[in-house]
Design an enzyme around this catalytic site. Structure first.
Site, PDB file in Angstrom:
ATOM      1  N   CYS A 160       0.841  -1.208   0.000  1.00 55.53           N
ATOM      2  CA  CYS A 160       0.000   0.000   0.000  1.00 55.53           C
ATOM      3  C   CYS A 160       0.876   1.258   0.000  1.00 55.53           C
ATOM      4  O   CYS A 160       1.874   1.333   0.716  1.00 55.53           O
ATOM      5  CB  CYS A 160      -0.921  -0.010   1.221  1.00 55.53           C
TER       6      CYS A 160
ATOM      7  N   CYS B  35       0.572   4.584   6.996  1.00 57.09           N
ATOM      8  CA  CYS B  35      -0.070   4.419   8.318  1.00 57.09           C
ATOM      9  C   CYS B  35       0.884   3.659   9.255  1.00 57.09           C
ATOM     10  O   CYS B  35       1.287   2.529   8.940  1.00 57.09           O
ATOM     11  CB  CYS B  35      -1.402   3.687   8.163  1.00 57.09           C
TER      12      CYS B  35
ATOM     13  N   CYS C  94       0.404  -0.103  10.303  1.00 58.92           N
ATOM     14  CA  CYS C  94      -0.113  -1.091   9.352  1.00 58.92           C
ATOM     15  C   CYS C  94       0.952  -1.998   8.740  1.00 58.92           C
ATOM     16  O   CYS C  94       1.958  -1.531   8.196  1.00 58.92           O
ATOM     17  CB  CYS C  94      -0.883  -0.369   8.253  1.00 58.92           C
TER      18      CYS C  94
ATOM     19  N   CYS D 117     -16.745  -8.916   5.333  1.00 56.45           N
ATOM     20  CA  CYS D 117     -16.061  -7.643   5.113  1.00 56.45           C
ATOM     21  C   CYS D 117     -14.786  -7.862   4.307  1.00 56.45           C
ATOM     22  O   CYS D 117     -13.899  -8.605   4.734  1.00 56.45           O
ATOM     23  CB  CYS D 117     -15.749  -7.003   6.459  1.00 56.45           C
TER      24      CYS D 117
ATOM     25  N   CYS E 188     -19.721  -5.772   3.404  1.00 50.35           N
ATOM     26  CA  CYS E 188     -18.959  -4.609   3.842  1.00 50.35           C
ATOM     27  C   CYS E 188     -17.657  -4.601   3.057  1.00 50.35           C
ATOM     28  O   CYS E 188     -17.102  -5.673   2.782  1.00 50.35           O
ATOM     29  CB  CYS E 188     -18.666  -4.732   5.346  1.00 50.35           C
TER      30      CYS E 188
ATOM     31  N   CYS F 270     -19.409   2.347   8.698  1.00 46.19           N
ATOM     32  CA  CYS F 270     -18.664   1.639   9.744  1.00 46.19           C
ATOM     33  C   CYS F 270     -17.406   2.456   9.973  1.00 46.19           C
ATOM     34  O   CYS F 270     -16.554   2.546   9.081  1.00 46.19           O
ATOM     35  CB  CYS F 270     -18.323   0.214   9.272  1.00 46.19           C
TER      36      CYS F 270
ATOM     37  N   ARG G 163     -17.916  -2.499  17.905  1.00 45.90           N
ATOM     38  CA  ARG G 163     -17.231  -3.761  17.620  1.00 45.90           C
ATOM     39  C   ARG G 163     -15.887  -3.850  18.347  1.00 45.90           C
ATOM     40  O   ARG G 163     -15.028  -2.992  18.174  1.00 45.90           O
ATOM     41  CB  ARG G 163     -17.009  -3.944  16.105  1.00 45.90           C
TER      42      ARG G 163
HETATM   43  N1  SAM Z   1      -6.816   0.693   3.281  1.00 44.72           N
HETATM   44  C1  SAM Z   1      -8.065   0.843   3.887  1.00 44.72           C
HETATM   45  C2  SAM Z   1      -8.098   1.952   4.906  1.00 44.72           C
HETATM   46  O1  SAM Z   1      -7.058   2.407   5.345  1.00 44.72           O
HETATM   47  O2  SAM Z   1      -9.204   2.363   5.259  1.00 44.72           O
HETATM   48  C3  SAM Z   1      -8.618  -0.421   4.489  1.00 44.72           C
HETATM   49  C4  SAM Z   1      -7.783  -1.372   5.272  1.00 44.72           C
HETATM   50  S1  SAM Z   1      -7.145  -0.823   6.855  1.00 44.72           S
HETATM   51  C5  SAM Z   1      -6.145  -2.208   7.208  1.00 44.72           C
HETATM   52  C6  SAM Z   1      -8.558  -0.904   7.959  1.00 44.72           C
HETATM   53  C7  SAM Z   1      -8.346  -0.540   9.403  1.00 44.72           C
HETATM   54  O3  SAM Z   1      -7.690  -1.602  10.088  1.00 44.72           O
HETATM   55  C8  SAM Z   1      -7.496   0.665   9.737  1.00 44.72           C
HETATM   56  O4  SAM Z   1      -8.180   1.869   9.560  1.00 44.72           O
HETATM   57  C9  SAM Z   1      -7.149   0.411  11.197  1.00 44.72           C
HETATM   58  O5  SAM Z   1      -8.128   0.961  12.041  1.00 44.72           O
HETATM   59  C10 SAM Z   1      -7.174  -1.119  11.306  1.00 44.72           C
HETATM   60  N2  SAM Z   1      -5.832  -1.658  11.521  1.00 44.72           N
HETATM   61  C11 SAM Z   1      -4.891  -1.867  10.569  1.00 44.72           C
HETATM   62  N3  SAM Z   1      -3.759  -2.360  11.115  1.00 44.72           N
HETATM   63  C12 SAM Z   1      -3.978  -2.449  12.453  1.00 44.72           C
HETATM   64  C13 SAM Z   1      -3.185  -2.867  13.557  1.00 44.72           C
HETATM   65  N4  SAM Z   1      -1.920  -3.269  13.408  1.00 44.72           N
HETATM   66  N5  SAM Z   1      -3.732  -2.862  14.785  1.00 44.72           N
HETATM   67  C14 SAM Z   1      -5.001  -2.438  14.952  1.00 44.72           C
HETATM   68  N6  SAM Z   1      -5.795  -2.012  13.943  1.00 44.72           N
HETATM   69  C15 SAM Z   1      -5.296  -2.010  12.710  1.00 44.72           C
HETATM   70  C1  DTB Z   2     -11.287  -2.392  11.471  1.00 40.80           C
HETATM   71  O1  DTB Z   2     -11.556  -1.400  12.136  1.00 40.80           O
HETATM   72  N1  DTB Z   2     -10.483  -3.380  11.870  1.00 40.80           N
HETATM   73  C2  DTB Z   2     -10.345  -4.398  10.846  1.00 40.80           C
HETATM   74  C3  DTB Z   2     -11.327  -3.899   9.760  1.00 40.80           C
HETATM   75  N2  DTB Z   2     -11.763  -2.640  10.265  1.00 40.80           N
HETATM   76  C4  DTB Z   2     -10.932  -3.859   8.357  1.00 40.80           C
HETATM   77  C5  DTB Z   2      -8.955  -4.639  10.436  1.00 40.80           C
HETATM   78  C6  DTB Z   2      -8.039  -4.971  11.589  1.00 40.80           C
HETATM   79  C7  DTB Z   2      -6.693  -5.233  11.022  1.00 40.80           C
HETATM   80  C8  DTB Z   2      -5.726  -5.703  12.053  1.00 40.80           C
HETATM   81  C9  DTB Z   2      -4.371  -5.913  11.486  1.00 40.80           C
HETATM   82  C10 DTB Z   2      -4.293  -6.893  10.382  1.00 40.80           C
HETATM   83  O2  DTB Z   2      -4.812  -8.028  10.487  1.00 40.80           O
HETATM   84  O3  DTB Z   2      -3.638  -6.574   9.381  1.00 40.80           O
HETATM   85 FE1  SF4 Z   3      -2.886   1.240   3.368  1.00 41.26          FE
HETATM   86 FE2  SF4 Z   3      -2.827   0.031   5.744  1.00 41.26          FE
HETATM   87 FE3  SF4 Z   3      -3.101   2.671   5.631  1.00 41.26          FE
HETATM   88 FE4  SF4 Z   3      -5.137   1.089   4.822  1.00 41.26          FE
HETATM   89  S1  SF4 Z   3      -4.319   1.248   6.899  1.00 41.26           S
HETATM   90  S2  SF4 Z   3      -4.335   2.910   3.784  1.00 41.26           S
HETATM   91  S3  SF4 Z   3      -3.959  -0.643   3.971  1.00 41.26           S
HETATM   92  S4  SF4 Z   3      -1.293   1.489   4.940  1.00 41.26           S
END
Ligand code: SAM
Ligand code: DTB
Ligand code: SF4
Length: 337
Positions: A63, A67, A70, A107, A138, A198, A274
């Site tokens: 990506c 973030c 992530c 989702c 979703c 959501c 959630r």
């Molecule tokens: N790229 C899209 C976005 O940023 O909206 C969708 C995927 S992103 C992985 C969805 C959500 O997962 C993020 O907004 C964050 O709240 C959660 N998330 C991602 N990595 C995480 C982590 N290591 N621990 C907790 N929550 C995480």
């Molecule tokens: C949200 O708030 N949490 C989910 C979903 N929306 C997409 C994702 C959690 C991701 C946790 C880290 C991972 O598995 O990569």
């Molecule tokens: Fe990309 Fe992860 Fe950020 Fe979503 S949360 S925009 S997947 S870097």
């Protein structure tokens, strides 16, 4: 008695929360906070019902966004295997299995800054086919361009997940490649297209209590409030900047996570709250406290997007021990959502 000189709209106006009110909730003795949260919860929902959503990463890693939490950001070296967009058939097979295991919502998450128009066609096909299985749908695809939310709505999309993630004042310390305002812009497009919102956030990223209160404040003051509010505990993925910071500064007190759930429940009484990422790390006792605090939805299935989640068998056993049951589709008691 109502003041009859006030216009009806003003009388009916929804409460706007203040930061001081949220900070006061955080400062309550734990038992008092739990009592308030449980009372609000019981006034709006079946207190023993939990909604189950299963996640699938339909496009993994690489990506462009940075973030700091992530695993999927190309800016961090997390050793994650990248994967192209999955075939529709593979997604549908996974959705069928999720339904058979008891999930009511599916989702689909993609590691994109936002979907390209050519990719959106494949995603709308996935939404159509998953919806046809009788599951709620979703997706979480990043930022949307004008017209994309309408295409998703036409395909039968029920929910779009797009988190504020943290309070606006802290956002720049978590992400620099897009802004908090960009998130609000996509949320407005989703709402305008008639898709359920959501929207939640992450705690345990080294933020202060004031920042946690600020996140819940911004969520609760969205108008209308999000139908679904995922509260994630940071999963510390090795190689991500925030995991390293928290590793040296120390983890958040898990009771502070439970407080955050309770305050989300009190301030967003009709929303599904959630209990999201971090359940494995929280353990069963803390999860039970989260349900008591008003959490009434979980991610269900052995994997989140790229990290682990409790096994389905462990969740079934926990539900049996706590006397919890799965909420059926459209199982909400309050009208309007
Ligand atoms: N790229 C899209 C976005 O940023 O909206 C969708 C995927 S992103 C992985 C969805 C959500 O997962 C993020 O907004 C964050 O709240 C959660 N998330 C991602 N990595 C995480 C982590 N290591 N621990 C907790 N929550 C995480
Ligand atoms: C949200 O708030 N949490 C989910 C979903 N929306 C997409 C994702 C959690 C991701 C946790 C880290 C991972 O598995 O990569
Ligand atoms: Fe990309 Fe992860 Fe950020 Fe979503 S949360 S925009 S997947 S870097």
């Amino acid at each position: 008695m109502n003041d009859m000189t006030q216009p009806v709209a003003a009388v009916a106006a929804r409460k706007r929360w203040s930061l001081a009110e949220l900070e006061a909730l955080y400062a309550l003795p734990f038992n008092d906070l739990m009592f308030q949260a449980q009372s609000v919860h019981r006034a709006h929902f079946d207190a023993n019902a939990v909604q189950l959503s299963t996640l699938l990463s339909i496009k993994t890693g690489g990506c462009s966004e940075d973030c700091g939490y992530c695993s999927q950001s190309a800016h961090h070296d997390t050793g994650l295997q990248r994967e192209q967009l999955l075939d529709v058939a593979e997604v549908v097979a996974t959705a069928k299995a999720a339904k058979a295991a008891g999930a009511t919502r599916f989702c689909m998450g993609a590691a994109w800054r936002g979907p390209k128009d050519k990719d959106l066609g494949a995603v709308t096909e996935m939404v159509r086919e998953v919806k046809a299985l009788g599951l709620e749908t979703c997706v979480t695809l990043g930022m949307l361009k004008p017209g994309q939310a309408e295409q998703l709505k036409d395909a039968g999309l029920d929910y779009y997940n797009h988190n504020l993630d943290t309070a606006s004042e802290f956002y720049g310390q978590v992400v620099t490649t897009h802004s908090h305002g960009d998130r609000l812009d996509t949320l407005a497009q989703v709402r305008d297209a008639g898709i359920h919102v959501c929207c939640g956030g992450i705690v345990g990223m080294g933020e202060s209590r004031r920042v946690r209160a600020g996140l819940i404040l911004e969520l609760a003051n969205l108008d209308p409030q999000p139908e679904s509010v995922p509260i994630n505990m940071l999963v510390k993925v090795p190689g991500t900047p925030l995991a390293e910071i928290v590793e040296s500064a120390g983890d958040l007190d898990p009771f502070e996570f439970v407080r955050t759930i309770a305050i989300a429940r009190i301030t967003m009484p009709a929303s599904h709250v959630r209990l999201s990422a971090g359940r494995q790390e929280l353990g069963e006792g803390m999860q039970a406290l989260c349900f008591l605090a008003g959490a009434n939805s979980i991610f269900y299935g052995d994997k989140l997007l790229t990290t682990g989640n409790p096994d389905v068998s462990a969740d079934s056993a926990l539900f049996a021990r706590l006397g919890l049951h799965t909420e059926p589709v459209q199982g909400r008691r309050c009208a309007g959502h």
